[in-house]
Design an enzyme around this catalytic site. Structure first.
Site, PDB file in Angstrom:
ATOM      1  CB  THR A 187      37.656  32.144  31.750  1.00 11.36           C
ATOM      2  OG1 THR A 187      36.390  33.027  31.951  1.00 11.36           O
ATOM      3  CG2 THR A 187      37.751  32.211  30.380  1.00 11.36           C
ATOM      4  CG  ASP A 188      33.033  31.891  34.764  1.00 13.57           C
ATOM      5  OD1 ASP A 188      33.783  32.652  34.156  1.00 13.57           O
ATOM      6  OD2 ASP A 188      32.434  32.033  35.770  1.00 13.57           O
ATOM      7  CD  GLU A 189      34.127  36.099  30.765  1.00 14.74           C
ATOM      8  OE1 GLU A 189      34.198  36.508  29.402  1.00 14.74           O
ATOM      9  OE2 GLU A 189      34.023  37.212  31.604  1.00 14.74           O
TER      10      GLU A 189
ATOM     11  CE1 TYR B 229      39.969  36.661  28.472  1.00 16.85           C
ATOM     12  CE2 TYR B 229      37.483  36.140  29.286  1.00 16.85           C
ATOM     13  CZ  TYR B 229      38.890  36.063  29.375  1.00 16.85           C
ATOM     14  OH  TYR B 229      39.477  35.236  30.337  1.00 16.85           O
TER      15      TYR B 229
ATOM     16  CE  LYS C 219      41.544  32.019  28.950  1.00 14.38           C
ATOM     17  NZ  LYS C 219      43.087  32.274  29.296  1.00 14.38           N
TER      18      LYS C 219
HETATM   19  P1  NAD Z   1      45.812  40.230  33.465  1.00 15.97           P
HETATM   20  O1  NAD Z   1      45.578  40.631  32.146  1.00 15.97           O
HETATM   21  O2  NAD Z   1      46.081  40.894  34.699  1.00 15.97           O
HETATM   22  O3  NAD Z   1      47.416  39.640  33.219  1.00 15.97           O
HETATM   23  C1  NAD Z   1      47.758  39.058  31.937  1.00 15.97           C
HETATM   24  C2  NAD Z   1      49.289  39.096  31.880  1.00 15.97           C
HETATM   25  O4  NAD Z   1      49.649  38.345  30.546  1.00 15.97           O
HETATM   26  C3  NAD Z   1      50.034  40.199  31.894  1.00 15.97           C
HETATM   27  O5  NAD Z   1      51.147  40.310  32.824  1.00 15.97           O
HETATM   28  C4  NAD Z   1      50.516  40.563  30.389  1.00 15.97           C
HETATM   29  O6  NAD Z   1      51.673  41.229  30.288  1.00 15.97           O
HETATM   30  C5  NAD Z   1      50.729  39.038  30.020  1.00 15.97           C
HETATM   31  N1  NAD Z   1      50.725  38.732  28.724  1.00 15.97           N
HETATM   32  C6  NAD Z   1      49.695  39.279  27.782  1.00 15.97           C
HETATM   33  N2  NAD Z   1      50.294  39.080  26.745  1.00 15.97           N
HETATM   34  C7  NAD Z   1      51.361  38.547  26.451  1.00 15.97           C
HETATM   35  C8  NAD Z   1      52.219  37.738  25.503  1.00 15.97           C
HETATM   36  N3  NAD Z   1      51.800  37.658  24.332  1.00 15.97           N
HETATM   37  N4  NAD Z   1      53.252  37.012  25.966  1.00 15.97           N
HETATM   38  C9  NAD Z   1      53.703  36.906  27.571  1.00 15.97           C
HETATM   39  N5  NAD Z   1      52.697  37.554  28.233  1.00 15.97           N
HETATM   40  C10 NAD Z   1      51.866  38.267  27.850  1.00 15.97           C
HETATM   41  O7  NAD Z   1      45.037  38.766  33.569  1.00 15.97           O
HETATM   42  P2  NAD Z   1      44.346  37.958  34.952  1.00 15.97           P
HETATM   43  O8  NAD Z   1      43.108  38.670  35.250  1.00 15.97           O
HETATM   44  O9  NAD Z   1      45.556  37.860  35.734  1.00 15.97           O
HETATM   45  O10 NAD Z   1      44.195  36.637  34.165  1.00 15.97           O
HETATM   46  C11 NAD Z   1      45.105  35.599  34.027  1.00 15.97           C
HETATM   47  C12 NAD Z   1      44.570  34.443  33.081  1.00 15.97           C
HETATM   48  O11 NAD Z   1      43.610  33.764  33.964  1.00 15.97           O
HETATM   49  C13 NAD Z   1      43.838  34.540  31.861  1.00 15.97           C
HETATM   50  O12 NAD Z   1      44.389  33.477  31.022  1.00 15.97           O
HETATM   51  C14 NAD Z   1      42.604  34.861  32.205  1.00 15.97           C
HETATM   52  O13 NAD Z   1      41.952  34.391  30.834  1.00 15.97           O
HETATM   53  C15 NAD Z   1      42.437  33.846  33.197  1.00 15.97           C
HETATM   54  N6  NAD Z   1      41.054  34.014  34.159  1.00 15.97           N
HETATM   55  C16 NAD Z   1      41.187  35.246  34.617  1.00 15.97           C
HETATM   56  C17 NAD Z   1      39.878  35.467  35.648  1.00 15.97           C
HETATM   57  C18 NAD Z   1      39.853  36.756  36.194  1.00 15.97           C
HETATM   58  O14 NAD Z   1      38.717  37.107  36.834  1.00 15.97           O
HETATM   59  N7  NAD Z   1      40.601  37.878  35.912  1.00 15.97           N
HETATM   60  C19 NAD Z   1      39.088  34.585  35.807  1.00 15.97           C
HETATM   61  C20 NAD Z   1      39.203  33.465  35.416  1.00 15.97           C
HETATM   62  C21 NAD Z   1      40.450  32.861  34.478  1.00 15.97           C
HETATM   63  O1  DAU Z   2      34.421  35.147  34.658  1.00 19.19           O
HETATM   64  C1  DAU Z   2      35.639  35.083  34.699  1.00 19.19           C
HETATM   65  C2  DAU Z   2      36.233  36.235  33.870  1.00 19.19           C
HETATM   66  O2  DAU Z   2      35.839  37.340  34.768  1.00 19.19           O
HETATM   67  C3  DAU Z   2      37.632  36.445  33.398  1.00 19.19           C
HETATM   68  O3  DAU Z   2      37.794  35.448  32.338  1.00 19.19           O
HETATM   69  C4  DAU Z   2      37.682  37.671  32.599  1.00 19.19           C
HETATM   70  O4  DAU Z   2      39.336  37.772  32.237  1.00 19.19           O
HETATM   71  C5  DAU Z   2      37.709  38.739  33.632  1.00 19.19           C
HETATM   72  O5  DAU Z   2      37.849  39.910  33.143  1.00 19.19           O
HETATM   73  C6  DAU Z   2      36.405  38.650  34.173  1.00 19.19           C
HETATM   74  O6  DAU Z   2      35.346  39.107  33.186  1.00 19.19           O
HETATM   75  P1  DAU Z   2      34.161  39.678  33.391  1.00 19.19           P
HETATM   76  O7  DAU Z   2      33.646  40.624  31.996  1.00 19.19           O
HETATM   77  O8  DAU Z   2      33.108  38.973  34.104  1.00 19.19           O
HETATM   78  O9  DAU Z   2      34.573  41.075  34.508  1.00 19.19           O
HETATM   79  P2  DAU Z   2      34.583  42.689  34.521  1.00 19.19           P
HETATM   80  O10 DAU Z   2      35.204  42.875  35.713  1.00 19.19           O
HETATM   81  O11 DAU Z   2      34.920  43.235  33.316  1.00 19.19           O
HETATM   82  O12 DAU Z   2      32.988  43.038  34.857  1.00 19.19           O
HETATM   83  C7  DAU Z   2      32.181  42.292  35.643  1.00 19.19           C
HETATM   84  C8  DAU Z   2      30.659  42.713  35.456  1.00 19.19           C
HETATM   85  O13 DAU Z   2      30.631  43.999  35.821  1.00 19.19           O
HETATM   86  C9  DAU Z   2      30.385  42.305  34.241  1.00 19.19           C
HETATM   87  O14 DAU Z   2      29.059  41.827  34.252  1.00 19.19           O
HETATM   88  C10 DAU Z   2      30.338  43.696  33.503  1.00 19.19           C
HETATM   89  C11 DAU Z   2      30.305  44.694  34.559  1.00 19.19           C
HETATM   90  N1  DAU Z   2      30.872  46.037  34.489  1.00 19.19           N
HETATM   91  C12 DAU Z   2      32.237  46.077  34.236  1.00 19.19           C
HETATM   92  C13 DAU Z   2      32.873  47.069  34.009  1.00 19.19           C
HETATM   93  C14 DAU Z   2      34.524  47.397  34.038  1.00 19.19           C
HETATM   94  C15 DAU Z   2      30.289  47.227  34.778  1.00 19.19           C
HETATM   95  O15 DAU Z   2      29.029  47.302  35.155  1.00 19.19           O
HETATM   96  N2  DAU Z   2      30.977  48.482  34.650  1.00 19.19           N
HETATM   97  C16 DAU Z   2      32.248  48.539  34.422  1.00 19.19           C
HETATM   98  O16 DAU Z   2      33.031  49.566  34.247  1.00 19.19           O
END
Ligand code: NAD
Ligand code: DAU
Length: 358
Positions: A138-140, A163, A167
């Site tokens: 992730t970019d985070e 988190y 990562k």
């Molecule tokens: P998500 O939370 O929707 O899904 C995570 C999945 O992992 C779930 O299906 C869960 O059951 C499984 N899981 C959790 N713990 C586990 C374990 N111990 N063993 C096996 N499976 C397990 O997550 P997502 O949003 O789809 O993100 C997927 C990946 O992409 C993550 O690694 C996250 O860091 C990365 N990522 C997410 C975003 C985003 O915006 N959501 C952006 C950049 C990178």
């Molecule tokens: O940048 C990549 C990341 O994006 C991934 O690595 C993470 O897994 C994914 O959860 C996401 O993280 P963020 O914290 O950026 O996403 P989130 O949707 O939780 O929040 C997006 C922005 O909105 C953040 O600045 C917090 C704000 N927010 C979020 C929630 C849930 C609110 O203002 N209100 C809310 O209720």
């Protein structure tokens, strides 16, 4: 641009989650000769509903299990003759990591370590044949930007939440396995994803869900934090591209060059749903409620994805206008999915965060 690696048997971890399930749909469709094994623990975020349509495909199989389970991982790699691991499994929600960091370290750091070590042994036992381990990051991990500039692949890691620290820890292990053992790793660092099957705890689906149930829309702090949004289908295509064409040891930033302030996203979702549901303009915006800021809230993320473009020929295909409209339509058409995933554990979490039940 030619592929340099053609995987035959891919272990996808976390394939029942948001991005993992989108990736599996995408990958099976475009790779008729490949097999996918999905290893997922089915935590609150994992849902087999996301994989309807591929379940009957003989090239797909599912194993319910933990990436921290050494024996299971070793056995799966050997039995399924895996030649590529695409590692999505993680605890992914920042607010949950603030409330309880331990499971994040276990799954995200230890889980990655187990997968790396068992994959390395498996790769060695196969005689060091062609293999790839792709860490979906992730970019985070880069921390927070001021008003200007972009994260590049050489930006130092400066994670701010539990988190993102977990990562970043995993990313450093991946780096170490390449440097120390010559293990063929790849790392992708993507910006915020949106699209179908995203759990309604993340900003966009939470806002849609709350509007549809006439609940307050919690905006953290001043609402001016900036995220860089990419459609999950563009992310899936980017991961496939890195898997096939990335240079082992490489890190690849993925993003859509699509920065938005949170409040602008929330207003847009409100206005789209006013229009789609025949409401008076401005009606949904009345639900917006500014709440206490997230502790350590990163101010701005913005990805420089020029390496993906110039070295691997990848570009996003979705405009944000098209992607967000399709996403809102998907949630409107899939209320039954929302009902199912917002039961059980999620209800307890929601209650703790917001004081009532969804
Ligand atoms: P998500 O939370 O929707 O899904 C995570 C999945 O992992 C779930 O299906 C869960 O059951 C499984 N899981 C959790 N713990 C586990 C374990 N111990 N063993 C096996 N499976 C397990 O997550 P997502 O949003 O789809 O993100 C997927 C990946 O992409 C993550 O690694 C996250 O860091 C990365 N990522 C997410 C975003 C985003 O915006 N959501 C952006 C950049 C990178
Ligand atoms: O940048 C990549 C990341 O994006 C991934 O690595 C993470 O897994 C994914 O959860 C996401 O993280 P963020 O914290 O950026 O996403 P989130 O949707 O939780 O929040 C997006 C922005 O909105 C953040 O600045 C917090 C704000 N927010 C979020 C929630 C849930 C609110 O203002 N209100 C809310 O209720």
């Amino acid at each position: 641009m030619p592929d340099t690696f053609t995987p035959c048997s891919v272990l996808v971890t976390g394939g029942a989650g948001f991005i993992g399930s989108n990736f599996i749909h995408h990958f099976l469709e475009g790779n008729p000769a490949a097999r996918v094994v999905n290893l997922d623990l089915l935590t609150y975020a994992g849902n087999l509903e996301n994989l309807k349509g591929v379940e009957a495909d003989p090239r797909y199989s599912f194993i319910k299990g933990d990436v921290c389970d050494t024996d299971l991982v070793a056995d799966t790699l050997r039995r399924e003759r895996i030649d590529a691991v695409v590692h999505f499994a993680a605890e992914s929600h920042v607010d949950r990591s603030i409330a309880g960091p331990e499971v994040f370290v276990r799954t995200n750091v230890l889980g990655t370590q187990v997968l790396l070590e068992e994959s390395r042994k498996h790769w060695r036992a196969k005689g060091g044949d062609d293999f790839r381990f792709l860490q979906v990051s992730t970019d985070e991990v880069y921390g927070s930007l001021g008003p200007d500039g972009f994260f590049t692949e050489s930006t130092p890691l400066a994670a701010n939440s539990p988190y993102s620290a977990s990562k970043a820890g995993a990313d450093l292990l991946v780096r170490a396995y390449h440097e120390t053992y010559g293990f063929p790793t790849l790392t992708t660092r993507c910006s915020n994803n949106y699209g179908p099957y995203q759990f309604p705890e993340k900003l966009i689906p939470l806002m849609i869900h709350n509007i549809l149930s006439e609940r307050p829309l919690p905006v953290y702090g001043d609402g001016l934090n900036v995220r860089d949004w990419l459609h999950v289908k563009d992310h899936s295509r980017a991961v496939e591209t890195v898997l096939k064409r990335g240079v082992p040891g490489g890190v690849y930033n993925i993003g859509g060059n699509n920065e938005r302030r949170n409040i602008d996203i929330v207003n847009l979702v409100c206005d789209l749903l006013d229009r789609k549901r025949g409401r008076a303009p401005g009606e949904n915006r009345k639900l917006i409620t500014f709440v206490a800021d997230r502790p350590g809230h990163d101010r701005r993320y913005a990805i420089d994805a020029s390496k993906m473009r110039s070295e691997l020929g990848w570009e996003p295909s979705y405009t944000f206008a098209k992607g967000i409209e399709e996403t809102v339509d998907w949630y409107l058409a899939n209320q039954e999915w929302v009902r199912k995933v917002t039961s059980g554990a999620y209800r307890d979490y929601y209650e703790k965060m917001y004081g009532d039940r969804p």
